[in-house]
Design an enzyme around this catalytic site. Sequence first.
Site, PDB file in Angstrom:
ATOM      1  N   TYR A 103     -74.036 -61.761  18.192  1.00 34.70           N
ATOM      2  CA  TYR A 103     -73.497 -61.118  19.390  1.00 34.70           C
ATOM      3  C   TYR A 103     -74.569 -61.179  20.479  1.00 34.70           C
ATOM      4  O   TYR A 103     -75.698 -60.748  20.246  1.00 34.70           O
ATOM      5  CB  TYR A 103     -73.179 -59.652  19.117  1.00 34.70           C
ATOM      6  CG  TYR A 103     -72.043 -59.405  18.138  1.00 34.70           C
ATOM      7  CD1 TYR A 103     -70.736 -59.246  18.589  1.00 34.70           C
ATOM      8  CD2 TYR A 103     -72.273 -59.310  16.768  1.00 34.70           C
ATOM      9  CE1 TYR A 103     -69.690 -59.012  17.711  1.00 34.70           C
ATOM     10  CE2 TYR A 103     -71.227 -59.069  15.872  1.00 34.70           C
ATOM     11  CZ  TYR A 103     -69.942 -58.918  16.357  1.00 34.70           C
ATOM     12  OH  TYR A 103     -68.916 -58.683  15.485  1.00 34.70           O
ATOM     13  N   PRO A 150     -61.930 -56.741  20.240  1.00 37.33           N
ATOM     14  CA  PRO A 150     -62.390 -57.428  19.022  1.00 37.33           C
ATOM     15  C   PRO A 150     -63.890 -57.326  18.748  1.00 37.33           C
ATOM     16  O   PRO A 150     -64.347 -57.785  17.703  1.00 37.33           O
ATOM     17  CB  PRO A 150     -61.974 -58.886  19.260  1.00 37.33           C
ATOM     18  CG  PRO A 150     -61.750 -59.004  20.719  1.00 37.33           C
ATOM     19  CD  PRO A 150     -61.373 -57.667  21.227  1.00 37.33           C
TER      20      PRO A 150
HETATM   21  P1  RFL Z   1     -49.728 -58.650  14.277  1.00 34.99           P
HETATM   22  O1  RFL Z   1     -50.658 -59.628  13.637  1.00 34.99           O
HETATM   23  O2  RFL Z   1     -49.611 -58.663  15.755  1.00 34.99           O
HETATM   24  O3  RFL Z   1     -48.294 -58.869  13.619  1.00 34.99           O
HETATM   25  C1  RFL Z   1     -47.138 -58.240  14.118  1.00 34.99           C
HETATM   26  C2  RFL Z   1     -45.955 -59.115  13.786  1.00 34.99           C
HETATM   27  O4  RFL Z   1     -44.769 -58.482  14.265  1.00 34.99           O
HETATM   28  C3  RFL Z   1     -43.935 -59.462  14.892  1.00 34.99           C
HETATM   29  N1  RFL Z   1     -43.048 -58.784  15.857  1.00 34.99           N
HETATM   30  C4  RFL Z   1     -41.767 -58.469  15.587  1.00 34.99           C
HETATM   31  N2  RFL Z   1     -41.020 -58.673  14.501  1.00 34.99           N
HETATM   32  C5  RFL Z   1     -39.733 -58.242  14.539  1.00 34.99           C
HETATM   33  N3  RFL Z   1     -39.184 -57.640  15.640  1.00 34.99           N
HETATM   34  C6  RFL Z   1     -39.917 -57.410  16.754  1.00 34.99           C
HETATM   35  N4  RFL Z   1     -39.381 -56.817  17.815  1.00 34.99           N
HETATM   36  C7  RFL Z   1     -41.267 -57.834  16.760  1.00 34.99           C
HETATM   37  N5  RFL Z   1     -42.267 -57.774  17.661  1.00 34.99           N
HETATM   38  C8  RFL Z   1     -43.332 -58.349  17.091  1.00 34.99           C
HETATM   39  C9  RFL Z   1     -44.912 -60.436  15.525  1.00 34.99           C
HETATM   40  O5  RFL Z   1     -44.326 -61.714  15.731  1.00 34.99           O
HETATM   41  C10 RFL Z   1     -46.031 -60.478  14.472  1.00 34.99           C
HETATM   42  O6  RFL Z   1     -45.829 -61.500  13.523  1.00 34.99           O
HETATM   43  O7  RFL Z   1     -50.088 -57.146  13.859  1.00 34.99           O
HETATM   44  P2  RFL Z   1     -50.652 -56.564  12.481  1.00 34.99           P
HETATM   45  O8  RFL Z   1     -49.894 -57.122  11.330  1.00 34.99           O
HETATM   46  O9  RFL Z   1     -50.748 -55.110  12.688  1.00 34.99           O
HETATM   47  O10 RFL Z   1     -52.136 -57.204  12.354  1.00 34.99           O
HETATM   48  C11 RFL Z   1     -53.151 -56.858  13.273  1.00 34.99           C
HETATM   49  C12 RFL Z   1     -54.123 -58.020  13.480  1.00 34.99           C
HETATM   50  O11 RFL Z   1     -53.394 -59.187  13.746  1.00 34.99           O
HETATM   51  C13 RFL Z   1     -55.116 -57.747  14.614  1.00 34.99           C
HETATM   52  O12 RFL Z   1     -55.555 -56.424  14.570  1.00 34.99           O
HETATM   53  C14 RFL Z   1     -56.378 -58.655  14.538  1.00 34.99           C
HETATM   54  O13 RFL Z   1     -56.051 -60.005  14.735  1.00 34.99           O
HETATM   55  C15 RFL Z   1     -57.424 -58.214  15.581  1.00 34.99           C
HETATM   56  N6  RFL Z   1     -58.614 -59.075  15.611  1.00 34.99           N
HETATM   57  C16 RFL Z   1     -59.621 -58.949  14.666  1.00 34.99           C
HETATM   58  N7  RFL Z   1     -59.509 -58.062  13.672  1.00 34.99           N
HETATM   59  C17 RFL Z   1     -60.462 -57.991  12.698  1.00 34.99           C
HETATM   60  O14 RFL Z   1     -60.343 -57.142  11.790  1.00 34.99           O
HETATM   61  N8  RFL Z   1     -61.569 -58.806  12.675  1.00 34.99           N
HETATM   62  C18 RFL Z   1     -61.766 -59.737  13.664  1.00 34.99           C
HETATM   63  O15 RFL Z   1     -62.726 -60.486  13.577  1.00 34.99           O
HETATM   64  C19 RFL Z   1     -60.792 -59.817  14.714  1.00 34.99           C
HETATM   65  N9  RFL Z   1     -60.927 -60.702  15.689  1.00 34.99           N
HETATM   66  C20 RFL Z   1     -58.763 -60.026  16.622  1.00 34.99           C
HETATM   67  C21 RFL Z   1     -59.943 -60.839  16.640  1.00 34.99           C
HETATM   68  C22 RFL Z   1     -57.776 -60.198  17.602  1.00 34.99           C
HETATM   69  C23 RFL Z   1     -57.962 -61.145  18.593  1.00 34.99           C
HETATM   70  N10 RFL Z   1     -56.919 -61.293  19.556  1.00 34.99           N
HETATM   71  C24 RFL Z   1     -56.307 -62.528  19.839  1.00 34.99           C
HETATM   72  C25 RFL Z   1     -56.251 -60.126  20.061  1.00 34.99           C
HETATM   73  C26 RFL Z   1     -60.149 -61.773  17.635  1.00 34.99           C
HETATM   74  C27 RFL Z   1     -59.173 -61.907  18.625  1.00 34.99           C
HETATM   75  C28 RFL Z   1     -59.466 -62.909  19.733  1.00 34.99           C
HETATM   76  C1  PHB Z   2     -64.126 -63.967  14.838  1.00 34.74           C
HETATM   77  O1  PHB Z   2     -64.718 -64.677  13.997  1.00 34.74           O
HETATM   78  O2  PHB Z   2     -63.050 -64.298  15.328  1.00 34.74           O
HETATM   79  C2  PHB Z   2     -64.751 -62.697  15.259  1.00 34.74           C
HETATM   80  C3  PHB Z   2     -65.968 -62.302  14.738  1.00 34.74           C
HETATM   81  C4  PHB Z   2     -66.555 -61.105  15.131  1.00 34.74           C
HETATM   82  C5  PHB Z   2     -65.890 -60.313  16.045  1.00 34.74           C
HETATM   83  C6  PHB Z   2     -64.657 -60.696  16.561  1.00 34.74           C
HETATM   84  C7  PHB Z   2     -64.073 -61.893  16.165  1.00 34.74           C
HETATM   85  O3  PHB Z   2     -66.449 -59.156  16.436  1.00 34.74           O
END
Ligand code: RFL
Ligand code: PHB
Length: 389
Positions: free
Chosen positions: A200, A292
């Site tokens: 980071y 994130p």
């Molecule tokens: P999701 O993954 O958004 O899935 C929700 C699903 O619901 C569907 N949906 C519907 N289905 C039916 N009817 C509707 N009306 C609907 N509306 C939506 C969607 O199509 C989808 O398939 O939520 P969920 O399951 O709660 O999971 C959460 C995670 O995806 C999210 O918290 C993480 O990706 C966040 N995140 C990270 N989390 C970590 O623990 N470690 C990380 O390193 C990390 N890096 C990140 C991240 C999120 C990022 N972005 C893009 C926001 C890095 C990034 C860049």
């Molecule tokens: C990732 O690998 O996508 C990543 C790693 C660390 C973070 C957020 C995202 O804090």
Amino acid sequence: MKTQVAIIGGGPAGLLLSEILHSHGVSSVVLEKSSREHVLSRIRAGVLEQTTVDVLRAHGLADRLDREGHVHDGMKIVWAGRESYFIDVAKHVGKRFTTYGQTKIQEDLFAAADRRNATVLTEVEDVQLIDVSSNHPCVTFTHHGESLRLDCDFIAGCDGFHGVSRQAIPPTVLREFEKVYPFGWLGVLSPTPPLPDIVYANHPRGFALASARSPTLSRYYIQVPLDTHIEDWPDERFWSELKARFPRELADAIVTGSSIEKSIAPLRSYVAEPMQHGRLFLAGDAAHIVPPTGAKGLNLAVSDVTYLARALAAYYAKGSTQQLDGYSEVALRRVWSSVRVSWYLTTLLHRFPGASDFDQRAQEYELEYLKSSYHAQVALAEQYAGLPI
Ligand code: RFL
Ligand code: PHB
């Protein structure tokens, strides 16, 4: 159609909940808005807390994770091009974390659902939650042009931040806590070997992060203004800006190449309270969003559904509603702990537009304190590693 638990959303939260419920003999149907291909094409999280790995392992979902995940003892922080320092999470709190892409977790969950012939309907439209505060809720939706109704005992809202489930909680009941940050992250996935550590960086040009998906796949992010257009960021510009934000020895170690995915995500902290209403229970991003920076979002989705599955299993095994009644209160304790550390790291590591000289100096001395204080490092290590479930 009829099931015990209707699960809205087939992301990590929804599919894992269905899996754990199945292991307790509780039936569910998952309703997902997008196609399976689309769900599997989303590049998102990469860092799993040990607790998350333990949950996946306990449910037989970690075979590939154990083979392909990369275990880390800690992460590096680097400030303004100076020497980096290592927050040794393993040494301080005895926990490690693993880099393993959310895309692979989605694949593993779909594969597990296929193996047990689970009902996961994709491309459902117009999902509506009916009578959530009665004892007989149901969900109506359209699937391939056909209008259907799913009767159930409970509804799990796992449909992410932009889903419909949260809207079924009346505004008079729902309390929302929100913080929107004045920047986003531009992320690049590249088939190049990553740096050995997650790093980071806080730099006058803005935040940057080096992470990994596998020994041959790297993931990098840089802080960008909210009005950034992705077309303005060809690969060469991204690499040169990324390298400019790391000190010389790290910048020289970054292997550049073509990008296979590039996206921009705005940063936000958000919590909905309570996470339940009548027979509706929210889990994962449907109830809360973290920036994130702390790598917490997916991990919170996993802890939420672990609590919820346990509570539903207790209801079906013993007829007891005690754990269900306490779901929101128990889940929110862990949620706020991660929301707080994600906000702290975001504030510590980014350059805020319009920050005063005072804010800037205070941030620099906070980084200096973290570098020099054993106790500050232990405290951060404890929070980064995550609480037990
Ligand atoms: P999701 O993954 O958004 O899935 C929700 C699903 O619901 C569907 N949906 C519907 N289905 C039916 N009817 C509707 N009306 C609907 N509306 C939506 C969607 O199509 C989808 O398939 O939520 P969920 O399951 O709660 O999971 C959460 C995670 O995806 C999210 O918290 C993480 O990706 C966040 N995140 C990270 N989390 C970590 O623990 N470690 C990380 O390193 C990390 N890096 C990140 C991240 C999120 C990022 N972005 C893009 C926001 C890095 C990034 C860049
Ligand atoms: C990732 O690998 O996508 C990543 C790693 C660390 C973070 C957020 C995202 O804090």
